[in-house]
Design a protein around this motif. Structure first.
Motif, short mmCIF file in Angstrom:
data_model
loop_
_atom_site.label_atom_id
_atom_site.label_comp_id
_atom_site.label_asym_id
_atom_site.label_seq_id
_atom_site.Cartn_x
_atom_site.Cartn_y
_atom_site.Cartn_z
N VAL A 1 30.71 9.05 -12.85
CA VAL A 1 29.86 8.57 -11.76
C VAL A 1 28.41 8.84 -12.16
N VAL A 2 27.61 7.80 -12.24
CA VAL A 2 26.21 7.95 -12.63
C VAL A 2 25.43 8.56 -11.48
N ASP A 3 24.55 9.50 -11.80
CA ASP A 3 23.69 10.10 -10.77
C ASP A 3 22.95 8.99 -10.04
N HIS A 4 22.98 9.04 -8.70
CA HIS A 4 22.39 7.95 -7.92
C HIS A 4 20.90 7.77 -8.20
N ALA A 5 20.22 8.83 -8.68
CA ALA A 5 18.79 8.73 -8.95
C ALA A 5 18.49 7.72 -10.06
N PHE A 6 19.46 7.54 -10.97
CA PHE A 6 19.26 6.59 -12.08
C PHE A 6 19.53 5.15 -11.67
N LEU A 7 20.14 4.95 -10.50
CA LEU A 7 20.47 3.60 -10.04
C LEU A 7 19.57 3.14 -8.90
N LEU B 1 20.31 -5.52 -6.08
CA LEU B 1 21.11 -4.30 -6.21
C LEU B 1 20.47 -3.24 -5.34
N GLY B 2 21.13 -2.89 -4.25
CA GLY B 2 20.55 -1.96 -3.29
C GLY B 2 20.56 -0.52 -3.75
N HIS B 3 20.04 0.36 -2.90
CA HIS B 3 20.02 1.78 -3.21
C HIS B 3 21.44 2.33 -3.18
N PRO B 4 21.83 3.11 -4.18
CA PRO B 4 23.18 3.67 -4.21
C PRO B 4 23.37 4.78 -3.20
N GLU B 5 24.60 4.99 -2.79
CA GLU B 5 24.91 6.09 -1.89
C GLU B 5 24.74 7.41 -2.64
N PRO B 6 24.10 8.40 -2.02
CA PRO B 6 23.92 9.70 -2.69
C PRO B 6 25.12 10.62 -2.56
N ARG B 7 26.18 10.18 -1.87
CA ARG B 7 27.34 11.04 -1.63
C ARG B 7 28.05 11.40 -2.93
N SER B 8 28.14 12.68 -3.23
CA SER B 8 28.78 13.12 -4.47
C SER B 8 30.30 13.14 -4.36
N SER B 9 30.84 13.01 -3.15
CA SER B 9 32.29 13.08 -2.96
C SER B 9 32.98 11.78 -3.36
N ARG B 10 32.22 10.71 -3.55
CA ARG B 10 32.83 9.46 -3.97
C ARG B 10 33.36 9.58 -5.39
N GLY B 11 34.41 8.83 -5.68
CA GLY B 11 34.93 8.80 -7.04
C GLY B 11 34.28 7.74 -7.89
N ALA B 12 33.19 7.13 -7.38
CA ALA B 12 32.50 6.07 -8.11
C ALA B 12 31.08 5.93 -7.56
N PRO C 1 0.82 -1.21 0.00
CA PRO C 1 0.00 0.00 0.00
C PRO C 1 0.86 1.26 0.00
N VAL C 2 0.30 2.33 -0.55
CA VAL C 2 1.01 3.60 -0.59
C VAL C 2 1.40 4.03 0.82
N GLY C 3 2.68 4.40 1.00
CA GLY C 3 3.16 4.80 2.31
C GLY C 3 4.65 4.55 2.43
N PRO C 4 5.22 4.82 3.58
CA PRO C 4 6.68 4.68 3.76
C PRO C 4 7.20 3.26 3.60
N LEU C 5 6.34 2.26 3.82
CA LEU C 5 6.80 0.88 3.71
C LEU C 5 7.15 0.50 2.28
N ARG C 6 6.69 1.27 1.32
CA ARG C 6 7.00 0.96 -0.08
C ARG C 6 8.50 1.03 -0.35
N ARG C 7 9.21 1.84 0.42
CA ARG C 7 10.65 1.95 0.19
C ARG C 7 11.36 0.65 0.54
N GLU C 8 10.71 -0.19 1.32
CA GLU C 8 11.30 -1.48 1.67
C GLU C 8 11.13 -2.51 0.57
N ASP C 9 10.33 -2.19 -0.45
CA ASP C 9 10.15 -3.10 -1.58
C ASP C 9 11.32 -2.97 -2.54
N HIS C 10 11.83 -4.09 -3.00
CA HIS C 10 12.98 -4.07 -3.89
C HIS C 10 12.75 -4.99 -5.08
N MET C 11 13.30 -4.60 -6.19
CA MET C 11 13.29 -5.45 -7.38
C MET C 11 14.41 -6.49 -7.25
#
Length: 229
Positions: free
Chosen positions: A216-222, A98-109, A63-73
């Motif tokens: 480094v691919v934008d984390h939003a695409f991963l 494949l988990g959620h990528p780190e949003p940190r822009s300081s990484r070199g990858a 159902p729509v709500g915060p628990l949806r973020r726990e769903d993974h492909m």
């Protein structure tokens, strides 16, 4: 029923994938391959690959709500013999998370947690069905890879869509211009190892500047989001 590899303690260790990506123009592919042969070995060092990858989503929509973020492909990666692409009987089947990528822009990858569980026997798609997952989409990746200094995997491949569901013989290039995707990836067993791996990736990418720009691919695409309609 399919059987996966067992690990001590009953859990599968999480790795952190560190990667860079780039788009290679078709005319540049032979020159890049020559560079890889020089860096990693002669032509015998190249490993051909043909992957049929199936993306699966939960059968029951959260159902729509915060628990949806726990769903993974989940992805079923079927490694086929390039010389006999219809031989699914001897293919290697791996369930990939494949988990959620780190949003940190300081990484070199790009950095994200990954879990791979090889299915050693039985029907792998049925196994995913028993886990509560169903088919969502699929694609085929064909190309080759080299291993640099025993750690960094350089993958050069093209992506194909299937005109007929499940039929690899119906594969059609997604990019009709024939461009190639280049990915350099390495796995770290812990977060503590990630900075060192990212430094190695940054050093290696400069060796390919004449042929392809690795970024480094934008984390939003991963993001590993479920495409609920």
């Amino acid at each position: 029923m399919a059987a996966g590899k067992k690990h001590t303690g009953g859990s599968i260790p999480t790795r952190y994938e560190c990667s860079l990506h780039g788009l290679l123009a078709a005319p540049q592919e032979p020159q890049l391959r020559t560079r890889l042969e020089a860096l990693c070995g002669d032509t015998r060092a190249a490993h051909r690959e043909l992957h049929h990858e199936i993306a699966c989503v939960p059968c029951v929509e959260t159902p729509v709500g915060p628990l949806r973020r726990e769903d993974h492909m989940l992805r079923l990666r079927i490694e086929l013999d390039p010389d006999d692409p219809l031989d699914y009987g001897s293919a290697t089947n791996t369930v990939c998370f494949l988990g959620h990528p780190e949003p940190r822009s300081s990484r070199g990858a790009s950095v994200r947690p990954v879990v791979y569980a090889q299915v050693f026997s039985g029907n792998a798609p049925q196994f995913l069905s028993l886990l509560g997952y169903k088919f969502h989409s699929e694609f085929v990746r064909r190309g080759y890879w080299f291993l640099y200094q025993g750690t960094l995997k350089v993958i050069v491949s093209q992506i194909f869509r299937l005109a007929e569901e499940g039929n690899v013989q119906s594969a059609e290039l997604v990019d009709p211009s024939g461009n190639w995707l280049v990915q350099i990836a390495a796995d770290a067993m812990s977060q503590e190892q990630v900075p060192r791996i990212c430094e190695q990736l940054d050093e290696l990418k400069s060796l390919f500047d004449d042929h392809v720009e690795l970024v480094v691919v934008d984390h939003a695409f991963l993001e590993n989001k479920i495409p609920y309609s």
